[in-house]
Design a protein around this motif. Structure first.
Motif, short mmCIF file in Angstrom:
data_model
loop_
_atom_site.label_atom_id
_atom_site.label_comp_id
_atom_site.label_asym_id
_atom_site.label_seq_id
_atom_site.Cartn_x
_atom_site.Cartn_y
_atom_site.Cartn_z
N LEU A 152 0.71 -1.20 -0.25
CA LEU A 152 0.04 0.05 0.00
C LEU A 152 0.85 1.16 0.00
O LEU A 152 0.55 2.16 -0.72
CB LEU A 152 -0.90 0.08 1.28
N ALA A 153 2.10 1.39 0.80
CA ALA A 153 2.90 2.51 0.93
C ALA A 153 3.58 2.80 -0.38
O ALA A 153 3.78 3.86 -0.83
CB ALA A 153 3.81 2.06 2.13
N ILE A 154 4.00 1.65 -1.14
CA ILE A 154 4.58 1.70 -2.23
C ILE A 154 3.95 2.46 -3.27
O ILE A 154 4.17 3.02 -4.17
CB ILE A 154 5.06 0.23 -2.67
N VAL A 155 2.68 1.72 -3.45
CA VAL A 155 1.65 2.32 -4.60
C VAL A 155 1.10 3.53 -4.25
O VAL A 155 1.15 4.45 -5.17
CB VAL A 155 0.52 1.39 -4.81
N ASP A 156 0.99 4.18 -2.96
CA ASP A 156 0.68 5.51 -2.57
C ASP A 156 1.87 6.35 -3.17
O ASP A 156 1.66 7.34 -3.73
CB ASP A 156 0.57 5.46 -1.17
N GLU A 157 3.23 5.83 -3.08
CA GLU A 157 4.16 6.36 -3.32
C GLU A 157 4.57 6.76 -4.95
O GLU A 157 4.83 7.72 -5.52
CB GLU A 157 5.68 6.12 -2.93
N ILE A 158 3.96 5.54 -5.56
CA ILE A 158 3.85 5.67 -7.09
C ILE A 158 2.87 6.76 -7.56
O ILE A 158 3.17 7.39 -8.46
CB ILE A 158 3.73 4.22 -7.61
N GLU A 159 1.64 6.92 -6.78
CA GLU A 159 0.82 7.64 -7.50
C GLU A 159 0.95 8.94 -6.90
O GLU A 159 0.54 9.89 -7.55
CB GLU A 159 -0.67 7.04 -6.63
N ASN A 160 1.51 9.31 -5.71
CA ASN A 160 1.77 10.79 -5.34
C ASN A 160 3.43 10.60 -4.83
O ASN A 160 3.37 10.53 -3.85
CB ASN A 160 0.87 11.09 -4.06
N ALA A 161 4.15 10.92 -5.75
CA ALA A 161 5.63 10.82 -5.50
C ALA A 161 6.01 11.93 -4.67
O ALA A 161 5.95 13.18 -4.97
CB ALA A 161 6.47 11.08 -6.76
#
Length: 212
Positions: free
Chosen positions: A192-201
């Motif tokens: 979840l944290a990684i995909v959040d970072e992908i979506e909102n760098a």
């Protein structure tokens, strides 16, 4: 939506990231040595050696996630493999997310990284190789590459899968611990944290840690 290519896409971390990204509508390509026994819906699989598959899939990627482990065929080769992926990601203009280990974090500001101290012998070689991949990014990554190196908590892996809580904390290169002195994150919440970072760098050319 982004075109997300995950190297190590059938491993513990890669599979969780693939599932999370696909569930949000991203186009997901999972790269692995062999096909998964249980493919995920919405994920395209590319099988073969990384060196053979990378030239096919990275040019069209928006994000490259490197989630390989220094085991099996990649043991002793991970720095070179990741250097190639980072170089290709830079040429494609893709963001580069590299997953490392807990031991690359520090216990406190200014203190040596855990890997520089006493690491149990059975984990030491893997920890050293993982840290070498972080050092490669810091020293050798193309200047135009937008990268982030992500370390999980100390208790992380298939042996401590945990449950999805929908919560996590993001820290820098100093390890995060809870009020009990534990450092934990479930596989799903790490993804979840990684995909959040992908979506909102939010982090660029830096090392971050994820824990509860």
């Amino acid at each position: 939506m982004s075109n997300v290519v995950i190297f190590g896409g059938t491993g513990y971390t890669g599979r969780n990231v693939a599932r999370e990204a696909a569930s949000r509508g991203h186009t997901v390509v999972a790269v692995s040595r062999s096909a998964p026994s249980e493919p995920l819906d919405g994920v395209r699989y590319e099988t073969g050696d990384v060196a053979e598959v990378a030239p096919r899939v990275i040019p069209s990627a928006d994000v490259v996630v490197a989630a390989l482990s220094p085991r099996g065929d990649t043991e002793g080769r991970l720095v070179d493999v990741y250097r190639d992926l980072a170089t290709r990601a830079a040429a494609a203009g893709a963001r580069y997310v590299q997953v490392g280990g807990f031991s690359s974090l520090r216990p406190a500001d200014g203190e040596p990284r855990f890997v520089e101290g006493e690491v149990p012998e059975q984990f030491r070689a893997e920890a050293l190789e993982g840290e070498a991949t972080r050092d490669m990014l810091v020293r050798d990554a193309p200047p135009e590459l937008d990268w982030v190196f992500v370390s999980p908590a100390g208790s992380y892996g298939a042996w401590a899968a945990g449950e999805r809580t929908g919560t996590y904390r993001v820290g820098g290169e100093v390890a995060l611990f809870d009020d009990k002195g534990d450092s934990e994150i479930s596989g799903e919440d790490f993804a979840l944290a990684i995909v959040d970072e992908i979506e909102n760098a939010a982090h660029h050319r830096e090392h971050i840690g994820i824990a509860y």
